[in-house]
Design an enzyme around this catalytic site. Sequence first.
Site, short mmCIF file in Angstrom:
data_model
loop_
_atom_site.label_atom_id
_atom_site.label_comp_id
_atom_site.label_asym_id
_atom_site.label_seq_id
_atom_site.Cartn_x
_atom_site.Cartn_y
_atom_site.Cartn_z
N ASP A 56 -21.79 36.68 118.15
CA ASP A 56 -22.38 35.36 117.82
C ASP A 56 -21.26 34.37 117.48
O ASP A 56 -21.52 33.20 117.21
CB ASP A 56 -23.43 35.45 116.72
N SER A 57 -20.00 34.83 117.57
CA SER A 57 -18.86 33.90 117.51
C SER A 57 -18.91 32.93 118.67
O SER A 57 -18.15 31.96 118.70
CB SER A 57 -17.54 34.68 117.53
N ASP A 95 -24.71 40.89 119.66
CA ASP A 95 -24.95 40.54 118.26
C ASP A 95 -26.38 40.05 118.06
O ASP A 95 -26.89 39.25 118.85
CB ASP A 95 -24.01 39.39 117.85
N LYS A 125 -25.62 44.73 117.51
CA LYS A 125 -24.83 44.75 116.27
C LYS A 125 -25.52 43.84 115.27
O LYS A 125 -26.04 42.78 115.64
CB LYS A 125 -23.40 44.27 116.52
N GLU A 127 -25.25 42.37 110.98
CA GLU A 127 -24.40 42.25 109.79
C GLU A 127 -25.17 42.68 108.54
O GLU A 127 -26.36 42.39 108.41
CB GLU A 127 -23.93 40.79 109.63
N GLU A 194 -14.76 43.98 108.85
CA GLU A 194 -14.02 42.73 109.05
C GLU A 194 -13.42 42.21 107.74
O GLU A 194 -14.10 42.18 106.69
CB GLU A 194 -14.97 41.65 109.61
O1 KIV Z 1 -19.26 37.56 116.54
C1 KIV Z 1 -18.20 38.20 116.68
O2 KIV Z 1 -17.35 37.87 117.53
C2 KIV Z 1 -17.97 39.34 115.82
C3 KIV Z 1 -16.62 39.94 115.82
C4 KIV Z 1 -15.70 39.06 115.07
C5 KIV Z 1 -16.61 41.31 115.28
O3 KIV Z 1 -18.85 39.74 115.13
#
Ligand code: KIV
Length: 276
Positions: A56-57, A95, A125, A127, A194
Amino acid sequence: MSTTATLNAAAAAPRRMTVPAFRARKRAEPLVMLTAYTARMAELLDPHCDALLVGDSLAQTIYGLPSTVPVTLDMMIAHGAAVVRGARQALVVVDMPFGSYEEGPEQAFRSAARVLKETGASAVKLEGGQAMAPAIAYLSARGIPVMAHIGLTPQAVNILGGYGARGRGDAEYARIAADAAAVADAGAFAVVIEGVVEPLALAITEAIACPTIGIGASAGCDGQVLVVDDMLGMFDRTARFVKRYDTLSARIQDAARDYAADVRARRFPEAEHLYG
Ligand code: KIV
């Protein structure tokens, strides 16, 4: 296309990394993961990576948003599907965006099932530590592999107050260690750690049964992940933990400047670029 042709094509394709094979790499050859958001970038990274993370970056790298909080499930699904189309052998993990899973296991299942159905990715993934353990157990028991993400969790920026390293004080160190144990016990097949102090990353890697993937954590983790735009040098400012392997931002600007100069001087297009 006949069924036989489809099956023959599938047999010729390289075998994609599976979740069990990824998990089995604990304490073995380090796992390589990079983020990817587009089909072409996935195609370029795929031969070199065990997993591609549709992070989600993309909030910052693609959409110019100030944080990952505004990212939607539809955005993640569109980019997840593109990455799956570009990747042939890497495990693709997508994500879950903020707001798509935190209400409880059933909301998490609905969102994660959409991700897997509509993208073709193999895993999601999410969080969070102890609070997310019930959702991770629920998903894992129902056929959805989950990579957990603990330590610095960017979706919680409004609670954390920034993106500084975590685990410096005794209480926070103990809480993150407990988070790692909780998500691993709940069935996460891997855990992204992280932005934590190195001794904590090493202690977690030693303690839990599934692989740890570090980002700003330790070379002693079972694998590493970086945001591809950071690693390629697309931005002027990056976190301390980023190693730049190129400075693409400068090379793109040079190319754009050369193109603009050619157009303005009528040096482009040349004869070889024209149809007679
Ligand atoms: O969203 C992302 O790119 C991430 C990585 C930094 C692990 O969660």
